[in-house]
Motif scaffolding. Sequence first.
Motif, PDB file in Angstrom:
ATOM      1  N   LYS A   9      -2.578   9.137  -4.919  1.00 25.31           N
ATOM      2  CA  LYS A   9      -1.982  10.286  -5.606  1.00 25.31           C
ATOM      3  C   LYS A   9      -1.861  10.004  -7.107  1.00 25.31           C
ATOM      4  O   LYS A   9      -2.054   8.864  -7.552  1.00 25.31           O
ATOM      5  CB  LYS A   9      -0.615  10.562  -4.989  1.00 25.31           C
ATOM      6  CG  LYS A   9      -0.658  10.927  -3.499  1.00 25.31           C
ATOM      7  CD  LYS A   9       0.750  11.207  -2.975  1.00 25.31           C
ATOM      8  CE  LYS A   9       0.769  11.501  -1.490  1.00 25.31           C
ATOM      9  NZ  LYS A   9       2.136  11.828  -1.003  1.00 25.31           N
ATOM     10  N   HIS A  52       3.142  22.338   4.778  1.00 27.87           N
ATOM     11  CA  HIS A  52       4.467  22.155   4.154  1.00 27.87           C
ATOM     12  C   HIS A  52       4.924  23.377   3.352  1.00 27.87           C
ATOM     13  O   HIS A  52       5.943  23.303   2.646  1.00 27.87           O
ATOM     14  CB  HIS A  52       4.446  20.930   3.228  1.00 27.87           C
ATOM     15  CG  HIS A  52       4.176  19.648   3.946  1.00 27.87           C
ATOM     16  ND1 HIS A  52       4.954  19.191   4.985  1.00 27.87           N
ATOM     17  CD2 HIS A  52       3.197  18.717   3.784  1.00 27.87           C
ATOM     18  CE1 HIS A  52       4.475  18.038   5.424  1.00 27.87           C
ATOM     19  NE2 HIS A  52       3.403  17.732   4.719  1.00 27.87           N
ATOM     20  N   PHE A  57      10.803  21.120  -0.434  1.00 29.70           N
ATOM     21  CA  PHE A  57      10.202  20.282  -1.483  1.00 29.70           C
ATOM     22  C   PHE A  57       8.782  20.719  -1.842  1.00 29.70           C
ATOM     23  O   PHE A  57       8.100  20.051  -2.617  1.00 29.70           O
ATOM     24  CB  PHE A  57      10.200  18.804  -1.049  1.00 29.70           C
ATOM     25  CG  PHE A  57       9.528  18.534   0.265  1.00 29.70           C
ATOM     26  CD1 PHE A  57       8.152  18.333   0.341  1.00 29.70           C
ATOM     27  CD2 PHE A  57      10.268  18.469   1.442  1.00 29.70           C
ATOM     28  CE1 PHE A  57       7.526  18.089   1.555  1.00 29.70           C
ATOM     29  CE2 PHE A  57       9.644  18.216   2.667  1.00 29.70           C
ATOM     30  CZ  PHE A  57       8.271  18.023   2.722  1.00 29.70           C
ATOM     31  N   GLU A  60       7.859  21.071  -5.624  1.00 32.88           N
ATOM     32  CA  GLU A  60       7.821  19.739  -6.243  1.00 32.88           C
ATOM     33  C   GLU A  60       6.524  19.007  -5.855  1.00 32.88           C
ATOM     34  O   GLU A  60       5.884  18.351  -6.687  1.00 32.88           O
ATOM     35  CB  GLU A  60       9.048  18.962  -5.737  1.00 32.88           C
ATOM     36  CG  GLU A  60       9.376  17.703  -6.495  1.00 32.88           C
ATOM     37  CD  GLU A  60      10.561  16.970  -5.846  1.00 32.88           C
ATOM     38  OE1 GLU A  60      10.742  15.788  -6.167  1.00 32.88           O
ATOM     39  OE2 GLU A  60      11.289  17.576  -5.030  1.00 32.88           O
ATOM     40  N   LEU A  61       6.160  19.156  -4.582  1.00 33.39           N
ATOM     41  CA  LEU A  61       4.950  18.511  -4.056  1.00 33.39           C
ATOM     42  C   LEU A  61       3.697  19.008  -4.791  1.00 33.39           C
ATOM     43  O   LEU A  61       2.855  18.215  -5.220  1.00 33.39           O
ATOM     44  CB  LEU A  61       4.867  18.848  -2.563  1.00 33.39           C
ATOM     45  CG  LEU A  61       3.960  18.063  -1.642  1.00 33.39           C
ATOM     46  CD1 LEU A  61       4.254  16.581  -1.714  1.00 33.39           C
ATOM     47  CD2 LEU A  61       4.145  18.575  -0.201  1.00 33.39           C
ATOM     48  N   MET A  88      -0.017   2.053   5.014  1.00 40.82           N
ATOM     49  CA  MET A  88       0.715   2.836   4.011  1.00 40.82           C
ATOM     50  C   MET A  88       2.224   2.667   4.128  1.00 40.82           C
ATOM     51  O   MET A  88       2.933   2.663   3.130  1.00 40.82           O
ATOM     52  CB  MET A  88       0.383   4.330   4.179  1.00 40.82           C
ATOM     53  CG  MET A  88      -0.998   4.699   3.675  1.00 40.82           C
ATOM     54  SD  MET A  88      -1.558   6.293   4.321  1.00 40.82           S
ATOM     55  CE  MET A  88      -0.147   7.330   4.024  1.00 40.82           C
ATOM     56  N   THR A  91       6.930   7.331   5.078  1.00 44.86           N
ATOM     57  CA  THR A  91       6.838   8.331   4.009  1.00 44.86           C
ATOM     58  C   THR A  91       7.798   8.036   2.869  1.00 44.86           C
ATOM     59  O   THR A  91       7.443   8.117   1.692  1.00 44.86           O
ATOM     60  CB  THR A  91       7.160   9.732   4.581  1.00 44.86           C
ATOM     61  OG1 THR A  91       6.300   9.974   5.695  1.00 44.86           O
ATOM     62  CG2 THR A  91       6.965  10.818   3.538  1.00 44.86           C
ATOM     63  N   ARG A 102       3.510   1.521   0.483  1.00 41.46           N
ATOM     64  CA  ARG A 102       4.703   2.192  -0.051  1.00 41.46           C
ATOM     65  C   ARG A 102       5.886   1.234  -0.128  1.00 41.46           C
ATOM     66  O   ARG A 102       6.699   1.307  -1.062  1.00 41.46           O
ATOM     67  CB  ARG A 102       5.037   3.409   0.813  1.00 41.46           C
ATOM     68  CG  ARG A 102       4.043   4.567   0.626  1.00 41.46           C
ATOM     69  CD  ARG A 102       4.140   5.542   1.770  1.00 41.46           C
ATOM     70  NE  ARG A 102       3.382   6.774   1.559  1.00 41.46           N
ATOM     71  CZ  ARG A 102       3.145   7.656   2.521  1.00 41.46           C
ATOM     72  NH1 ARG A 102       3.599   7.437   3.756  1.00 41.46           N
ATOM     73  NH2 ARG A 102       2.457   8.752   2.268  1.00 41.46           N
ATOM     74  N   ILE A 109      10.299   9.295  -2.908  1.00 44.87           N
ATOM     75  CA  ILE A 109       9.580   9.926  -1.788  1.00 44.87           C
ATOM     76  C   ILE A 109       8.430  10.820  -2.256  1.00 44.87           C
ATOM     77  O   ILE A 109       7.383  10.872  -1.617  1.00 44.87           O
ATOM     78  CB  ILE A 109      10.537  10.676  -0.833  1.00 44.87           C
ATOM     79  CG1 ILE A 109       9.796  11.090   0.455  1.00 44.87           C
ATOM     80  CG2 ILE A 109      11.206  11.869  -1.498  1.00 44.87           C
ATOM     81  CD1 ILE A 109      10.693  11.393   1.627  1.00 44.87           C
ATOM     82  N   ASN A 112       4.918   8.581  -3.780  1.00 47.66           N
ATOM     83  CA  ASN A 112       4.757   7.504  -2.794  1.00 47.66           C
ATOM     84  C   ASN A 112       3.315   6.990  -2.699  1.00 47.66           C
ATOM     85  O   ASN A 112       2.881   6.511  -1.663  1.00 47.66           O
ATOM     86  CB  ASN A 112       5.340   7.921  -1.440  1.00 47.66           C
ATOM     87  CG  ASN A 112       4.635   9.132  -0.841  1.00 47.66           C
ATOM     88  OD1 ASN A 112       3.679   9.651  -1.406  1.00 47.66           O
ATOM     89  ND2 ASN A 112       5.106   9.565   0.310  1.00 47.66           N
ATOM     90  N   GLY A 116      -2.290   9.825   3.674  1.00 43.44           N
ATOM     91  CA  GLY A 116      -3.221   9.496   4.751  1.00 43.44           C
ATOM     92  C   GLY A 116      -3.118  10.513   5.868  1.00 43.44           C
ATOM     93  O   GLY A 116      -2.004  10.932   6.217  1.00 43.44           O
TER      94      GLY A 116
END
Length: 137
Positions: A9, A52, A57, A60-61, A88, A91, A102, A109, A112, A116
Amino acid sequence: MSQTFVMVKPDGVRRGVVGEVIRRLEAKGLQLKAMKLIRITPELAARHYEEHRDKPFYGELISFITSGPSIPMVWEGREAIQVARTLMGATDPIKAQPGTIRGDLALAITENIVHGSDSVESAEREIAIYFSAEEIT
Ligand SMILES: Nc1nc2c(ncn2[C@@H]2O[C@H](COP(=O)(O)OP(=O)(O)OP(=O)(O)O)[C@@H](O)[C@H]2O)c(=O)[nH]1
Ligand SMILES: [Mg+2]
């Protein structure tokens, strides 16, 4: 053999840990099948994170995932989806075990480091969002 979609990311790219993420997946024995560096558009982000859409969130994501370049990748190997998720870690990086990506590299969060796929269906869906068949070796 199965394939999974993994993506570094924007925080991982900004922090210079792309090589570290790739190193860990390679060291485990997974094989890199496709990779590129792209700035995700809001349209692409909405497709990626459609599950989602109704979460608190979500905004924000989307603003985070479009905030800079990401590195989408396809990885292959035995139980690749589960293996990548195990490497990984949880979360929430606060709960992620030391030794995981992570757990070792992240603290927030949203930021992160990696994404995956979490199932065969999501791996197929996500690979198709980011790669055409010709781009996968
Ligand atoms: N701010 C915030 N972000 C969250 C929360 N839960 C999940 N996220 C973010 O949304 C992403 C997707 O959530 P999930 O699909 O449930 O988590 P995941 O499968 O471990 O992570 P991904 O591999 O990125 O999909 C996570 O990686 C986080 O960055 C939350 O409660 N608050
Ligand atoms: Mg997920």
